[in-house]
Motif scaffolding. Structure first.
Motif, PDB file in Angstrom:
ATOM      1  N   ASP A  73       0.848  -1.183  -0.036  1.00 49.77           N
ATOM      2  CA  ASP A  73       0.022   0.110  -0.113  1.00 49.77           C
ATOM      3  C   ASP A  73       0.827   1.179   0.084  1.00 49.77           C
ATOM      4  O   ASP A  73       1.599   1.487   0.855  1.00 49.77           O
ATOM      5  N   ASN A  74       0.709   2.101  -1.106  1.00 51.52           N
ATOM      6  CA  ASN A  74       1.411   3.487  -1.150  1.00 51.52           C
ATOM      7  C   ASN A  74       2.889   3.306  -1.771  1.00 51.52           C
ATOM      8  O   ASN A  74       3.550   4.236  -1.694  1.00 51.52           O
ATOM      9  N   ARG A 114      -2.964   3.618  -2.592  1.00 57.82           N
ATOM     10  CA  ARG A 114      -3.939   3.265  -1.566  1.00 57.82           C
ATOM     11  C   ARG A 114      -5.464   3.608  -2.155  1.00 57.82           C
ATOM     12  O   ARG A 114      -6.176   2.693  -1.784  1.00 57.82           O
ATOM     13  N   ASP A 115      -5.564   4.588  -2.847  1.00 55.08           N
ATOM     14  CA  ASP A 115      -6.641   4.811  -3.439  1.00 55.08           C
ATOM     15  C   ASP A 115      -7.241   3.976  -4.453  1.00 55.08           C
ATOM     16  O   ASP A 115      -8.647   3.818  -4.597  1.00 55.08           O
ATOM     17  N   GLN A 132      -5.661   0.974  -5.703  1.00 55.84           N
ATOM     18  CA  GLN A 132      -5.144  -0.296  -5.738  1.00 55.84           C
ATOM     19  C   GLN A 132      -4.891  -0.960  -7.266  1.00 55.84           C
ATOM     20  O   GLN A 132      -4.859  -2.236  -7.549  1.00 55.84           O
ATOM     21  N   SER A 149       3.240  -6.828   3.953  1.00 55.71           N
ATOM     22  CA  SER A 149       2.234  -5.670   4.288  1.00 55.71           C
ATOM     23  C   SER A 149       1.527  -5.890   5.605  1.00 55.71           C
ATOM     24  O   SER A 149       1.260  -6.921   6.280  1.00 55.71           O
ATOM     25  N   ASN A 171      -1.373  -4.690   5.937  1.00 61.45           N
ATOM     26  CA  ASN A 171      -2.907  -5.048   5.402  1.00 61.45           C
ATOM     27  C   ASN A 171      -3.225  -6.383   5.678  1.00 61.45           C
ATOM     28  O   ASN A 171      -2.476  -7.305   5.401  1.00 61.45           O
ATOM     29  N   ASP A 219      -4.594   8.264   3.099  1.00 57.35           N
ATOM     30  CA  ASP A 219      -4.219   7.099   3.981  1.00 57.35           C
ATOM     31  C   ASP A 219      -5.176   6.901   4.997  1.00 57.35           C
ATOM     32  O   ASP A 219      -6.202   7.733   5.310  1.00 57.35           O
TER      33      ASP A 219
END
Length: 177
Positions: free
Chosen positions: A35-36, A41-42, A44, A68, A70, A143
């Motif tokens: 992510d990022n 992140r916005d 994917q 990650s 996540n 974020d």
């Protein structure tokens, strides 16, 4: 304070030269945040330059494991899409996930670098387990609230540090994943 100081600082993943900054520095393995770092992140959606970078890394024989914090299904789907092993729910900067990721790809500390967009998780975690850490600027500013809070401390710690000058992928062509 050295725990929070990245070994190198880049604007994007694609600005890290596989030949010079990875292989030329003795690294054969990369622990890569998602992510990022690899995907915004916005959206994917993997940016084209990140796909090219991944293709160049694979062609050069670099082994990569996604690492990650996540825990959502999307990161597992993403790992399947790009054909990479993953350690999710990592709880970075805690060490166990780093060791798990290195075991998955047969990596040793001396030939492994972690790449991520956060000082408080990616850089601190890598340095805690004794591996080098490359920091990149986040792909987007959007974020999670707790990450945005930590970004304030990161700005203080980074001071006026600027990313290294850009380079192009050695091959300069997209490699299909």
């Amino acid at each position: 304070m050295a725990y929070f100081k990245p070994d190198r600082y880049f604007s994007r993943l694609s600005q890290i030269s596989i030949e010079k900054d990875i292989l030329g520095c003795g690294f054969e393995n990369v622990l890569l945040d998602i992510d990022n770092t690899f995907v915004p992140r916005d959206t994917q959606v993997i940016p084209r330059d990140a796909r090219v970078w991944l293709g160049c890394a694979r062609e050069a024989g670099v082994t990569i494991c996604l690492l990650s914090n996540n825990w959502h299904k999307v990161v597992y789907d993403f790992a399947d899409e790009v054909g990479l092993p993953i350690v999710a729910k990592a709880m970075k900067p805690c060490p166990p996930a780093y060791f798990t990721a290195m075991r998955k790809i047969g990596a040793k500390r001396k030939n492994t670098v972690a790449i991520g967009d956060q000082l408080m998780t990616d850089v601190l975690g890598a340095h805690t387990v004794g591996i080098k850490a490359y920091l990149i600027q986040p792909l987007v500013e959007q974020d999670l609230p707790h990450t945005l809070f930590l970004r304030h401390f990161e700005r203080v710690l980074m001071g006026d540090a600027q990313p290294e000058a850009p380079v192009a992928c050695e091959r300069g062509e997209e490699v299909r994943i």
